[in-house]
Design a protein around this motif. Sequence first.
Motif, PDB file in Angstrom:
ATOM      1  N   ASP A  49       0.877  -1.162   0.000  1.00  0.00           N
ATOM      2  CA  ASP A  49       0.000   0.000   0.000  1.00  0.00           C
ATOM      3  C   ASP A  49       0.917   1.215   0.000  1.00  0.00           C
ATOM      4  OD1 ASP A  49      -1.268   2.311   1.316  1.00  0.00           O
ATOM      5  OD2 ASP A  49      -3.005   0.985   1.425  1.00  0.00           O
ATOM      6  N   LEU A  50       0.898   1.999  -1.083  1.00  0.00           N
ATOM      7  CA  LEU A  50       1.850   3.097  -1.232  1.00  0.00           C
ATOM      8  C   LEU A  50       1.728   4.154  -0.140  1.00  0.00           C
ATOM      9  CD1 LEU A  50       2.022   3.699  -5.082  1.00  0.00           C
ATOM     10  CD2 LEU A  50       3.561   2.402  -3.615  1.00  0.00           C
ATOM     11  N   GLY A  51       0.510   4.493   0.267  1.00  0.00           N
ATOM     12  CA  GLY A  51       0.338   5.488   1.320  1.00  0.00           C
ATOM     13  C   GLY A  51       0.925   5.012   2.633  1.00  0.00           C
ATOM     14  N   ASP A  52       0.644   3.765   2.998  1.00  0.00           N
ATOM     15  CA  ASP A  52       1.147   3.181   4.227  1.00  0.00           C
ATOM     16  C   ASP A  52       2.672   3.081   4.178  1.00  0.00           C
ATOM     17  OD1 ASP A  52       0.820   1.888   6.783  1.00  0.00           O
ATOM     18  OD2 ASP A  52       1.243  -0.021   5.775  1.00  0.00           O
ATOM     19  N   MET A  53       3.199   2.607   3.041  1.00  0.00           N
ATOM     20  CA  MET A  53       4.645   2.458   2.916  1.00  0.00           C
ATOM     21  C   MET A  53       5.331   3.817   2.951  1.00  0.00           C
ATOM     22  SD  MET A  53       7.254   0.542   2.827  1.00  0.00           S
ATOM     23  CE  MET A  53       6.762  -1.095   2.364  1.00  0.00           C
ATOM     24  N   ASN A  54       4.739   4.820   2.334  1.00  0.00           N
ATOM     25  CA  ASN A  54       5.311   6.160   2.352  1.00  0.00           C
ATOM     26  C   ASN A  54       5.415   6.686   3.779  1.00  0.00           C
ATOM     27  OD1 ASN A  54       6.341   8.459   0.942  1.00  0.00           O
ATOM     28  ND2 ASN A  54       4.411   9.496   1.382  1.00  0.00           N
ATOM     29  N   ALA A  55       4.378   6.479   4.585  1.00  0.00           N
ATOM     30  CA  ALA A  55       4.394   6.922   5.985  1.00  0.00           C
ATOM     31  C   ALA A  55       5.479   6.177   6.772  1.00  0.00           C
ATOM     32  CB  ALA A  55       3.026   6.695   6.621  1.00  0.00           C
ATOM     33  N   LYS A  56       5.603   4.870   6.540  1.00  0.00           N
ATOM     34  CA  LYS A  56       6.629   4.080   7.242  1.00  0.00           C
ATOM     35  C   LYS A  56       8.034   4.515   6.841  1.00  0.00           C
ATOM     36  CE  LYS A  56       3.825  -0.024   7.965  1.00  0.00           C
ATOM     37  NZ  LYS A  56       3.607  -1.433   7.645  1.00  0.00           N
ATOM     38  N   LEU A  57       8.235   4.779   5.554  1.00  0.00           N
ATOM     39  CA  LEU A  57       9.557   5.210   5.104  1.00  0.00           C
ATOM     40  C   LEU A  57       9.898   6.597   5.644  1.00  0.00           C
ATOM     41  CD1 LEU A  57       9.526   3.897   1.437  1.00  0.00           C
ATOM     42  CD2 LEU A  57      10.778   2.944   3.392  1.00  0.00           C
ATOM     43  N   LEU A  58       8.917   7.489   5.701  1.00  0.00           N
ATOM     44  CA  LEU A  58       9.154   8.810   6.276  1.00  0.00           C
ATOM     45  C   LEU A  58       9.547   8.694   7.749  1.00  0.00           C
ATOM     46  CD1 LEU A  58       9.193  11.856   5.960  1.00  0.00           C
ATOM     47  CD2 LEU A  58       6.749  11.877   6.446  1.00  0.00           C
ATOM     48  N   LYS A  69      11.090   6.161   9.096  1.00  0.00           N
ATOM     49  CA  LYS A  69      12.468   5.652   9.115  1.00  0.00           C
ATOM     50  C   LYS A  69      13.459   6.766   8.800  1.00  0.00           C
ATOM     51  CE  LYS A  69      11.538   1.618  10.360  1.00  0.00           C
ATOM     52  NZ  LYS A  69      11.759   1.330  11.768  1.00  0.00           N
ATOM     53  N   ILE A  70      13.130   7.637   7.850  1.00  0.00           N
ATOM     54  CA  ILE A  70      14.009   8.764   7.514  1.00  0.00           C
ATOM     55  C   ILE A  70      14.174   9.676   8.720  1.00  0.00           C
ATOM     56  CG2 ILE A  70      14.169  10.881   6.143  1.00  0.00           C
ATOM     57  CD1 ILE A  70      12.868   9.248   3.834  1.00  0.00           C
ATOM     58  N   GLU A  71      13.074   9.955   9.421  1.00  0.00           N
ATOM     59  CA  GLU A  71      13.150  10.809  10.610  1.00  0.00           C
ATOM     60  C   GLU A  71      13.990  10.147  11.696  1.00  0.00           C
ATOM     61  OE1 GLU A  71       9.055  11.609  11.563  1.00  0.00           O
ATOM     62  OE2 GLU A  71       8.899  13.152  10.025  1.00  0.00           O
ATOM     63  N   GLU A  72      13.810   8.824  11.900  1.00  0.00           N
ATOM     64  CA  GLU A  72      14.603   8.100  12.893  1.00  0.00           C
ATOM     65  C   GLU A  72      16.085   8.157  12.538  1.00  0.00           C
ATOM     66  OE1 GLU A  72      12.889   4.192  12.855  1.00  0.00           O
ATOM     67  OE2 GLU A  72      11.205   4.766  14.127  1.00  0.00           O
ATOM     68  N   LEU A  73      16.410   7.937  11.278  1.00  0.00           N
ATOM     69  CA  LEU A  73      17.812   7.980  10.843  1.00  0.00           C
ATOM     70  C   LEU A  73      18.404   9.374  10.985  1.00  0.00           C
ATOM     71  CD1 LEU A  73      17.630   5.697   7.687  1.00  0.00           C
ATOM     72  CD2 LEU A  73      18.895   5.234   9.796  1.00  0.00           C
ATOM     73  N   TYR A  81      19.150   9.950  14.600  1.00  0.00           N
ATOM     74  CA  TYR A  81      20.312   9.129  14.944  1.00  0.00           C
ATOM     75  C   TYR A  81      21.599   9.781  14.441  1.00  0.00           C
ATOM     76  CZ  TYR A  81      23.337   5.025  15.286  1.00  0.00           C
ATOM     77  OH  TYR A  81      24.351   4.166  15.581  1.00  0.00           O
ATOM     78  N   MET A  82      21.577  10.310  13.226  1.00  0.00           N
ATOM     79  CA  MET A  82      22.761  10.971  12.668  1.00  0.00           C
ATOM     80  C   MET A  82      23.096  12.250  13.438  1.00  0.00           C
ATOM     81  SD  MET A  82      22.161  10.291   8.586  1.00  0.00           S
ATOM     82  CE  MET A  82      23.113  11.695   8.136  1.00  0.00           C
ATOM     83  N   ILE A  83      22.099  12.990  13.868  1.00  0.00           N
ATOM     84  CA  ILE A  83      22.335  14.193  14.671  1.00  0.00           C
ATOM     85  C   ILE A  83      23.013  13.816  15.983  1.00  0.00           C
ATOM     86  CG2 ILE A  83      21.180  16.003  16.021  1.00  0.00           C
ATOM     87  CD1 ILE A  83      19.106  16.133  13.674  1.00  0.00           C
ATOM     88  N   GLU A  84      22.525  12.741  16.605  1.00  0.00           N
ATOM     89  CA  GLU A  84      23.129  12.273  17.858  1.00  0.00           C
ATOM     90  C   GLU A  84      24.563  11.799  17.629  1.00  0.00           C
ATOM     91  OE1 GLU A  84      23.495  11.886  21.756  1.00  0.00           O
ATOM     92  OE2 GLU A  84      21.724  12.709  20.775  1.00  0.00           O
ATOM     93  N   LEU A  85      24.807  11.068  16.553  1.00  0.00           N
ATOM     94  CA  LEU A  85      26.164  10.618  16.237  1.00  0.00           C
ATOM     95  C   LEU A  85      27.094  11.801  15.983  1.00  0.00           C
ATOM     96  CD1 LEU A  85      25.661   7.517  13.905  1.00  0.00           C
ATOM     97  CD2 LEU A  85      26.480   7.553  16.261  1.00  0.00           C
ATOM     98  N   ASN A  86      26.579  12.832  15.321  1.00  0.00           N
ATOM     99  CA  ASN A  86      27.385  14.016  15.048  1.00  0.00           C
ATOM    100  C   ASN A  86      27.796  14.705  16.352  1.00  0.00           C
ATOM    101  OD1 ASN A  86      28.649  15.774  13.198  1.00  0.00           O
ATOM    102  ND2 ASN A  86      26.981  17.244  13.450  1.00  0.00           N
ATOM    103  N   LYS A  87      26.891  14.753  17.328  1.00  0.00           N
ATOM    104  CA  LYS A  87      27.230  15.325  18.635  1.00  0.00           C
ATOM    105  C   LYS A  87      28.358  14.527  19.291  1.00  0.00           C
ATOM    106  CE  LYS A  87      22.639  17.188  19.698  1.00  0.00           C
ATOM    107  NZ  LYS A  87      21.461  17.020  20.564  1.00  0.00           N
ATOM    108  N   ILE A  88      28.254  13.202  19.205  1.00  0.00           N
ATOM    109  CA  ILE A  88      29.287  12.333  19.791  1.00  0.00           C
ATOM    110  C   ILE A  88      30.619  12.546  19.084  1.00  0.00           C
ATOM    111  CG2 ILE A  88      30.003   9.916  20.055  1.00  0.00           C
ATOM    112  CD1 ILE A  88      26.982   9.263  20.452  1.00  0.00           C
TER     113      ILE A  88
END
Length: 140
Positions: A99-108, A110-114, A117-124
Amino acid sequence: MCKLLYGQTNSFPASGDVGKMAWNDPGPGSTDWYRRMFIHPNGNIGIGTIIPTEKLSVNRKIRTHEIKVEAANSPDYVFVKSHLPDIPSAEDVKVNRVDLGDMNAKLLKKIEELTLYMIELNKIIKSQQNEINQIKSKIN
């Protein structure tokens, strides 16, 4: 009002194909009929185009409540025996479609989580670089 003129066939010089068209009613006082939909003899349908290259070719924006896609080869790159949490496995996609709408929301998500995570790694990394610089200055 849109009318499908079943009896009308139009031949197109470029291909010689003949197909059926739906025409837009010009309304009172106008004779400006224009094409809305074309059904090619091979079964392809064109909306906004008289040269549909796929089973459904649309030359404008579309709106729908749901789109499900059958994926022949859905990748499972992240893990060999598993997949990302909340993202369907390749086998699940193959069986249940996507389902493209559902998958789009899940991928978004994941992008926000990543991104977080990258912001936190940059601080470290910055903190570690500061420590390295302090140690270097003490050595010199």
